[in-house]
Design a protein around this motif. Structure first.
Motif, PDB file in Angstrom:
ATOM      1  N   ASP A 111       0.828  -1.214   0.000  1.00 39.81           N
ATOM      2  CA  ASP A 111       0.000   0.000   0.000  1.00 39.81           C
ATOM      3  C   ASP A 111       0.862   1.263   0.000  1.00 39.81           C
ATOM      4  O   ASP A 111       0.558   2.240  -0.700  1.00 39.81           O
ATOM      5  N   TYR A 121       2.442   1.700  -3.395  1.00 33.92           N
ATOM      6  CA  TYR A 121       1.423   2.093  -4.360  1.00 33.92           C
ATOM      7  C   TYR A 121       1.023   3.562  -4.181  1.00 33.92           C
ATOM      8  O   TYR A 121       0.820   4.287  -5.152  1.00 33.92           O
ATOM      9  N   HIS A 147       1.198   6.494  -6.879  1.00 30.70           N
ATOM     10  CA  HIS A 147       0.024   7.327  -7.155  1.00 30.70           C
ATOM     11  C   HIS A 147       0.398   8.805  -7.095  1.00 30.70           C
ATOM     12  O   HIS A 147       0.020   9.601  -7.968  1.00 30.70           O
ATOM     13  N   ARG A 175      -4.220  -0.718  -8.219  1.00 34.85           N
ATOM     14  CA  ARG A 175      -3.565  -1.407  -7.090  1.00 34.85           C
ATOM     15  C   ARG A 175      -3.326  -2.881  -7.403  1.00 34.85           C
ATOM     16  O   ARG A 175      -2.246  -3.436  -7.125  1.00 34.85           O
ATOM     17  N   GLU A 231       0.356  -4.794  -7.665  1.00 27.41           N
ATOM     18  CA  GLU A 231       0.764  -5.943  -6.862  1.00 27.41           C
ATOM     19  C   GLU A 231       1.135  -7.128  -7.760  1.00 27.41           C
ATOM     20  O   GLU A 231       2.092  -7.858  -7.466  1.00 27.41           O
TER      21      GLU A 231
END
Length: 407
Positions: free
Chosen positions: A34, A37, A41, A94, A98
């Protein structure tokens, strides 16, 4: 720039490290992914198509060298795995991010992909090698054919090493087994995320049957799990169970495993011990292998109560055990053994159809045969020559070909 490309790379490396240590769903793993990511972003908010290049000690963002990342160890590791250039297109999701991390981890862990670094999945993330004279050579669109641009030699070597470790009392190294499954999952999507491919091994060295059979059952189990619509995490869990289902056989003498004739009663009893032996061995590793333990114990139990080990009280087996059972028998029948030739594709599927409802779960067996007929062209076979092994020796008893083998 408000976003920090160096910070993204740092969190990117931390995410890969966490994924190597923790399984799907672990809080530490999810937090690390997370965080990386979120950094991506933020980076794409400033630059929709961030581009990184890893060359020697240098890390370049766009055309600007990131001096704070000079001699960044992960840059060298990525380049050695064939990822010298990394570009993010549009807004990356996302799940896509991954999945990309999984592929990178497979490359870094076992160098499963050749240095040509053909990208094994279609996504908004592109990577590849840097061409001569600065020409960009990003991964091309995958070919829609069941071809494979690398061997699984390192994965085979890893499984052999794992088996030798267990034989020598060194215990089972779960991280390496999981790395093999990740690598197989990457190979299975050589035609992109929506196209499956089944890289099956046909190595004819009879003393390596347990190694190649285990890898084939892992591939077939993951393929069937995916065909049934299971999640990516469940598919890999089934892959681990398939890979380890016969781990108990490493305790059986090689002369029994490769015996060309009929087994004696004592040898048959020893062979029938391998499910329980495998379950006990896996129980000693760690509690989170509970599904693999169940599959190891149950994968030779038939729907009608036959098979082994013999249950004292009739009960239904786990769905994963029934799934692996079908894959196990299919690969055993399709593989040439010391006492018989391999069965044909049609003969093998015919046997499965005849035995569904008795030996095999009807729904799973029917799904498996549908999958194999639908995806038959997606099976790519790695032979002895591709794996650098000697040519096979002739079977000693062709007459035995009419009998189904022990898996």
């Amino acid at each position: 720039m408000s976003a920090d490309p160096a910070k993204f790379l740092s969190t990117f490396a931390q995410a890969l490290a966490a994924m190597a240590l923790y399984r799907d769903g672990h809080p530490a793993r999810e937090r690390a992914v997370d965080l990386a990511y979120q950094q991506l972003h933020d980076l794409q908010a400033d630059d929709p198509r961030p581009l990184f290049t890893f060359l020697g000690d240098e890390v370049v963002f766009g055309r600007v060298p990131l001096r704070e990342m000079k001699a960044w160890d992960w840059g060298k590791r990525l380049a050695q795995a064939g990822i010298q250039r990394l570009e993010f297109e549009d807004r990356v999701g996302r799940e896509d991010f991954e999945g990309f991390l999984e592929e990178v981890l497979a490359r870094l862990t076992l160098s499963a992909i050749s240095t040509e670094a053909r990208q094994m999945r279609h996504s908004s993330i592109r990577f590849g090698a840097v061409g001569l004279k600065g020409e960009e050579s990003l991964a091309a669109e995958p070919l829609p054919t069941a071809t494979i641009s690398f061997s699984l030699g390192e994965e085979v070597d890893t499984i052999r090493w794992l088996q030798r470790e267990v034989q020598g009392g060194g215990g089972l190294h779960l991280a390496e087994a999981e790395a093999v499954v990740r690598s197989l999952a990457v190979a299975m999507h050589g035609g992109g995320a929506r196209q499956i491919m089944m890289p099956l091994l046909q190595l004819k060295e009879f003393d390596q049957y347990t190694t190649t059979h285990s890898m084939n059952v892992a591939v077939l189990s993951m393929a069937l799990a995916e065909f049934l619509g299971l999640s990516a995490s469940d598919v890999r869990t089934f892959g681990i169970a398939g890979l380890l289902h016969d781990i108990g056989k490493i305790k059986i003498p090689i002369e029994v495993l490769t015996k060309p004739g009929k087994l004696t009663d004592e040898e048959r009893a020893l062979m029938n011990e391998h499910p329980a032996a495998g379950a006990r061995l896996l129980l000693q590793v760690e509690e989170e292998l509970d599904l693999a333990v169940v599959v190891a114990y149950e994968h030779h139990i038939m729907i009608n109560g036959g098979g082994y080990p013999v249950l004292h009280y009739a009960r239904d087996c786990h769905q994963a055990s029934k799934l692996v059972h079908v894959c196990d028998v299919y690969d055993a029948l399709r593989t040439r053994r010391p006492y018989r030739e391999a069965w044909s594709f049609e003969k093998t599927l015919g046997y499965l159809d005849e035995r569904k409802g008795m030996e095999f779960d009807s729904e799973l067996c029917s799904a498996f045969t549908r999958m194999m007929r639908q995806w038959e062209r997606q099976v790519t076979v790695l032979s002895d020559a591709q794996m650098g092994l000697p040519a096979p020796v002739p079977a000693t008893s062709p007459a035995a070909a009419a009998q189904p083998p022990p898996a």
